[in-house]
Design a protein around this motif. Structure first.
Motif, PDB file in Angstrom:
ATOM      1  N   GLY A 143       0.797  -1.202   0.000  1.00 50.57           N
ATOM      2  CA  GLY A 143       0.000   0.000   0.000  1.00 50.57           C
ATOM      3  C   GLY A 143       0.843   1.271   0.000  1.00 50.57           C
ATOM      4  O   GLY A 143       2.036   1.265   0.276  1.00 50.57           O
ATOM      5  N   LYS A 144       0.206   2.366  -0.335  1.00 49.72           N
ATOM      6  CA  LYS A 144       0.818   3.685  -0.272  1.00 49.72           C
ATOM      7  C   LYS A 144      -0.124   4.618   0.467  1.00 49.72           C
ATOM      8  O   LYS A 144      -1.344   4.511   0.344  1.00 49.72           O
ATOM      9  CB  LYS A 144       1.101   4.230  -1.666  1.00 49.72           C
ATOM     10  N   LEU A 145       0.498   5.549   1.206  1.00 49.84           N
ATOM     11  CA  LEU A 145      -0.319   6.483   1.968  1.00 49.84           C
ATOM     12  C   LEU A 145       0.368   7.844   1.951  1.00 49.84           C
ATOM     13  O   LEU A 145       1.529   7.975   2.345  1.00 49.84           O
ATOM     14  CB  LEU A 145      -0.499   6.007   3.415  1.00 49.84           C
ATOM     15  N   ASP A 146      -0.349   8.837   1.449  1.00 46.66           N
ATOM     16  CA  ASP A 146       0.150  10.215   1.485  1.00 46.66           C
ATOM     17  C   ASP A 146      -0.466  10.917   2.680  1.00 46.66           C
ATOM     18  O   ASP A 146      -1.683  10.967   2.830  1.00 46.66           O
ATOM     19  CB  ASP A 146      -0.227  10.961   0.200  1.00 46.66           C
ATOM     20  N   TYR A 147       0.425  11.455   3.508  1.00 44.39           N
ATOM     21  CA  TYR A 147      -0.044  12.122   4.727  1.00 44.39           C
ATOM     22  C   TYR A 147       0.323  13.602   4.659  1.00 44.39           C
ATOM     23  O   TYR A 147       1.476  13.972   4.402  1.00 44.39           O
ATOM     24  CB  TYR A 147       0.601  11.488   5.968  1.00 44.39           C
ATOM     25  N   VAL A 148      -0.650  14.453   4.884  1.00 48.21           N
ATOM     26  CA  VAL A 148      -0.451  15.904   4.880  1.00 48.21           C
ATOM     27  C   VAL A 148      -1.049  16.457   6.168  1.00 48.21           C
ATOM     28  O   VAL A 148      -2.210  16.189   6.485  1.00 48.21           O
ATOM     29  CB  VAL A 148      -1.106  16.576   3.657  1.00 48.21           C
ATOM     30  N   ASP A 149      -0.215  17.243   6.891  1.00 49.14           N
ATOM     31  CA  ASP A 149      -0.670  17.863   8.134  1.00 49.14           C
ATOM     32  C   ASP A 149      -0.548  19.377   7.968  1.00 49.14           C
ATOM     33  O   ASP A 149       0.553  19.928   7.907  1.00 49.14           O
ATOM     34  CB  ASP A 149       0.177  17.377   9.308  1.00 49.14           C
ATOM     35  N   GLU A 150      -1.693  20.063   7.902  1.00 48.28           N
ATOM     36  CA  GLU A 150      -1.699  21.512   7.693  1.00 48.28           C
ATOM     37  C   GLU A 150      -1.901  22.283   8.990  1.00 48.28           C
ATOM     38  O   GLU A 150      -2.098  23.505   8.968  1.00 48.28           O
ATOM     39  CB  GLU A 150      -2.785  21.879   6.686  1.00 48.28           C
ATOM     40  N   THR A 151      -1.854  21.577  10.121  1.00 45.19           N
ATOM     41  CA  THR A 151      -2.015  22.286  11.400  1.00 45.19           C
ATOM     42  C   THR A 151      -0.730  23.011  11.800  1.00 45.19           C
ATOM     43  O   THR A 151      -0.740  23.855  12.686  1.00 45.19           O
ATOM     44  CB  THR A 151      -2.392  21.299  12.511  1.00 45.19           C
ATOM     45  N   THR A 152       0.386  22.642  11.175  1.00 42.99           N
ATOM     46  CA  THR A 152       1.663  23.290  11.488  1.00 42.99           C
ATOM     47  C   THR A 152       1.819  24.556  10.658  1.00 42.99           C
ATOM     48  O   THR A 152       1.109  24.771   9.662  1.00 42.99           O
ATOM     49  CB  THR A 152       2.821  22.329  11.189  1.00 42.99           C
TER      50      THR A 152
END
Length: 841
Positions: A20-29
């Motif tokens: 599997g592949k998983l793109d993680y984006v965190d815009e709280t920073t």
């Protein structure tokens, strides 16, 4: 019958997600954080909510920067229980900058984290329980910097092994902490804060108010079974000092066993490092609750010069060199109420110490070795005991000022007086918040056992008298007995004045009392009076041609009042020619001296001095001037019987002089034979005294000095060759140049000369014969008339030293200053004017 509220039961035999592949984006920073997880695999087998049913769970994935995370374990839902092992490999802490950039002003430029641990999480009726075991973590190639790229730390390896954490019990047990070759930088800013303080951007929230009805919860207990840090380095820069102080700790090694913050538990520790190119070692035990430490300390060759910036605005001297060594026991104990107890018992030594006066840029204090034996220091209150002090190879520039103060009392910089507004503000603050009372002064105590001095040199100038007086005490040695604030110590010192006249000082002294106390007697013998000729010419009208001074001085300083009684004995005082001086006395000087001399040519007078150091107008007076004026006045008002000086002939005309080769002050075999004969005559005739007058021919000796200078240059070239071979003697004078090697070294010396040399048609220096090279070097030799006069003085001193070595007492040998020859003397020395003349009296 089953209850209607029984939980719904389920079971999943297998749940699999592979590749599997998983793109993680965190815009709280502040700056979005994003990453991709590749090769994601989740394999869950036998997941069920049946009681005591455990499912196997395996999770692995990699990040786009090749960080690898793997998990294997079991999960029980009823009751909740999770166990397993977690492995992280190659994790880059710097990649998480968006999460910490608002809190930390820190840059993780490089570094990897590997972590492996077993865990257990359990939910019970009493709450949750989380434990980690077999935890191992390693930071590799970590590089930390401030945002402006100033370095903080470089850590090749820092590893935790066999560590366990129990969250519910608040315990951490570290099996071992290991690290190597890390280097750090610590900087103290001008405001006293450390560079690490500015790394934290946000302030922690204030702790909630305590509930009075509840007891304080116990804190975390931490234990480290083994600590091993090797080859660490820390550079410290302190900008509070001006200029900034820089201290280096390198080759740091720390070994620790069983360190813990548990109550009354102590761990073993060994710390060693190179401190300012020296070595420091501590070994012992320490505890955190209460804070206690007991270490054996050993330091060697620790350079003190880097500490000069701390002294810059505190003292009036510059510390140029010094090495510290110590061996002893250090104890820190904060187990009781009140200030912590600090003690140190041991030995202390400072070697190769040197300081320079700021104002005069000249040596102030220096010594080869200062050793403190049996030092016992305790703080709160201050208690200092030193059993013995040994000071060797020391030099001191000692000045008694016009105000009666010794310059060593002014080593500390005087602080500016506080303004009235500042004083008033401090007084108001103290009244509002009174400080705790200071410890009674009686509790503080300083005592010193025996002080031993040897191989000392005290360069003394007395501006307390006018005209000023200077003296150089050499070969200082002696002892001072135990010193206490309430009692003076016994003083016994011996020295030589200007490396010749013996000096003896004895009495009592107390520098530790409220006011300086001394009651001492000093005696000096055989001081040459010709050095006081400038004073005599100005105030008496005659220069001093020859004579010797012996004196006894008694000084008593008590309650800031000084009383002194001096007794001066002048032996064979002889004035020179009349000198016109407007300040000279009109009394009959020569008559007075003739009257005062006894049959042995001795004048014996006393001179009392008294006053108080608190009187700004007080002055001892010009001792030399008052002495001579008192001598003259005493002679005129109370004449003594006239005693004429008797001069006798030698054993023969051939013994009345010694001839020297032109330009030289060395004794020939003929001269040695004459001295041997003259010595026998002096020993057999103990009443004889010998005058020694050096002579030099202005023409022949000038040429001789030039010849000698060529020889010295040739020997100097051979000395350089011997130095390269490691066989060089101590001085050029000891170098012997054989006949067959003379031309080779002469040619090297000739080539080293800077004067123009003959050259051939193509401009190269010609190869000349020995005689021509010598002639050219002779022609360009630079020898002054002053060197010719100095040659005469050296000849006289050489003869006197040889007679002293033959056990002729110094009070029977006098060097007479050279003066222009009379016609009779010119005829006498015509054959060989380069000589030393003797006369007996």
């Amino acid at each position: 019958a089953k209850s209607n509220d029984s939980p719904f039961r389920f079971q999943i035999e297998q749940l699999l997600l592979d590749s599997g592949k998983l793109d993680y984006v965190d815009e709280t920073t502040g700056k979005p954080y994003q990453t991709r997880l590749d090769n994601l695999r989740i394999d869950i087998k036998g997941l069920s909510n049946e009681p005591d049913s455990k499912a196997g769970i395996e999770i692995t994935f990699e990040t786009e920067s090749k960080e690898r995370i793997a998990h294997s374990g079991t999960l029980q839902l009823t009751p909740l229980l999770a166990e397993g092992k977690l492995d992280l490999e190659g994790l880059r802490p710097g990649a998480f900058r968006p999460f910490y950039q608002d809190a930390l002003a820190l840059e993780i430029r490089e570094g990897f984290l590997d972590l492996s641990t077993r865990y257990m999480f359990q939910q019970t009726e009493k709450g949750s329980d989380l434990k980690f075991s077999e935890l191992a973590a390693a930071l590799r190639n970590l590089r930390l910097e401030e945002p402006d790229k100033k370095p903080l730390w470089r850590i090749p390896l820092l590893a935790l092994k066999d560590t366990s954490v129990d969250i519910s019990k608040k315990t951490i047990v570290i099996g071992s902490l290991e690290g190597r070759e890390a280097s750090g930088f610590i900087q103290r800013n001008a405001d006293g804060t450390l560079n690490y303080a500015r790394l934290v951007k946000t302030q922690p929230a204030a702790p909630p108010a305590k509930d009075i009805g509840k007891k304080d919860e116990p804190g975390w207990k931490i234990e480290a079974k083994q600590i091993a840090l090797n080859r660490f380095k820390v550079d410290f820069e302190d900008n509070v000092a001006s200029p900034p102080a820089k201290i280096s700790l390198s080759d740091i090694s720390l070994r620790g066993e069983r360190f813990s913050n548990a109550r009354n538990q102590r761990g073993k520790a060994t710390f060693q490092a190179k401190l300012n190119n020296g070595e420091l070692r501590l070994s012992g035990t320490a505890g955190a609750d209460p804070v206690v430490a007991q270490f054996q300390v050993e330091g060697r060759d620790i350079d003190l010069a880097p500490l000069q910036p701390y002294l810059e605005n505190q003292v009036n001297f510059i510390l140029t060199s010094g090495r510290l060594g110590t061996k002893g026991n250090f104890v820190f104990d904060a187990s009781a109420r009140g200030p912590a107890k600090v003690t140190y018992n041991g030995e202390l030594a400072v070697s190769d110490f040197s300081t320079v006066e700021k104002s005069a840029s000249q040596d102030l204090l220096k010594w080869k070795l200062l050793a403190l034996g049996g030092a016992q220091l305790a703080l709160n209150p201050l208690q200092l005991r030193i059993n013995d002090i040994n000071l060797a190879g020391f030099y001191s520039r000692l000045v008694l000022g016009a105000d009666g103060k010794i310059n060593l009392q002014n080593l500390a910089v005087e602080k500016a007086e506080k303004s009235e507004a500042t004083v008033a503000a401090q007084k108001t603050s103290q009244e509002a918040s009174p400080s705790p009372p200071a410890a009674p002064a009686s509790e503080e105590r300083i005592s010193i056992g025996k002080i031993s001095l040897r191989e000392g040199n005290i360069d003394f100038s007395d501006f307390f008298v006018k005209p000023n007086y200077s003296a150089n005490l050499t070969g200082v040695q002696g002892t001072i007995s135990e010193l206490k604030p309430e009692a003076p110590g016994d003083l016994a010192l011996e020295a030589k004045l200007d490396n010749a006249a013996p000096v003896d000082i004895r009495g009592k002294i107390n520098p530790l009392g409220k006011d300086l106390f001394m009651d001492i007697k000093a005696k000096a013998s055989e001081i040459e009076l010709s050095r006081f000729s400038p004073y005599s010419g100005k105030y008496v009208g005659y220069g001093i041609e020859k004579g010797q001074l012996t004196f006894d001085v008694a000084y008593k300083l008590e309650n800031r009042k000084l009383e002194a009684q001096t007794q001066f004995i002048l032996n064979q005082l002889t004035f020179g020619e009349k000198i016109e001086s407007p300040t000279a006395t009109s009394l009959p000087v020569t008559l007075a001296v003739a009257l005062l001399k006894d049959r042995n040519g001795v004048i014996d007078v006393g001179l009392p001095i008294s006053g108080t150091l608190d009187d700004p107008q007080f002055s001892v007076g010009g001792i030399i001037l008052r002495l001579i004026i008192n001598i003259i006045t005493k002679a005129v008002t109370a004449p003594f019987a006239l005693l004429g000086a008797a001069f006798g002939g030698g054993s023969g005309a051939e013994l009345s002089y010694i001839e020297f080769d032109f330009g030289r002050a060395a004794l020939s075999q003929t001269a040695e034979a004459k001295i041997k004969t003259l010595t026998a005559a002096m020993i057999n005739r103990p009443g004889l005294k010998l005058e020694i007058t050096g002579r030099a021919d202005p023409v022949s000796d000038l040429e001789g000095l030039k010849r000698v200078s060529i020889e010295n240059k040739v020997r100097a070239q051979k000395l350089k060759e011997l130095a390269r071979q490691g066989t060089a003697p101590k001085s050029v004078d000891e170098v012997q140049v054989a006949k067959e090697e003379y031309e080779r070294f002469l040619r090297v010396a000739y080539d080293a000369e800077s004067f123009p040399k003959p050259r051939n048609l193509i401009g190269l220096a010609q190869t000349l014969p020995v005689q021509e090279m010598e002639n050219l070097m002779f022609k360009h030799a630079n020898v002054s008339d002053d060197e010719v006069r100095a040659l005469a003085d050296r000849r006289a001193q050489t003869v006197r030293d040889r007679l002293l070595g033959a056990k002729i007492p110094g009070d029977r040998l006098f060097i007479v200053a050279a003066k222009p020859l009379t016609k009779e003397e010119q005829e006498k020395v015509k054959a060989r004017p380069s000589r030393v003349d003797f006369s007996l009296r």
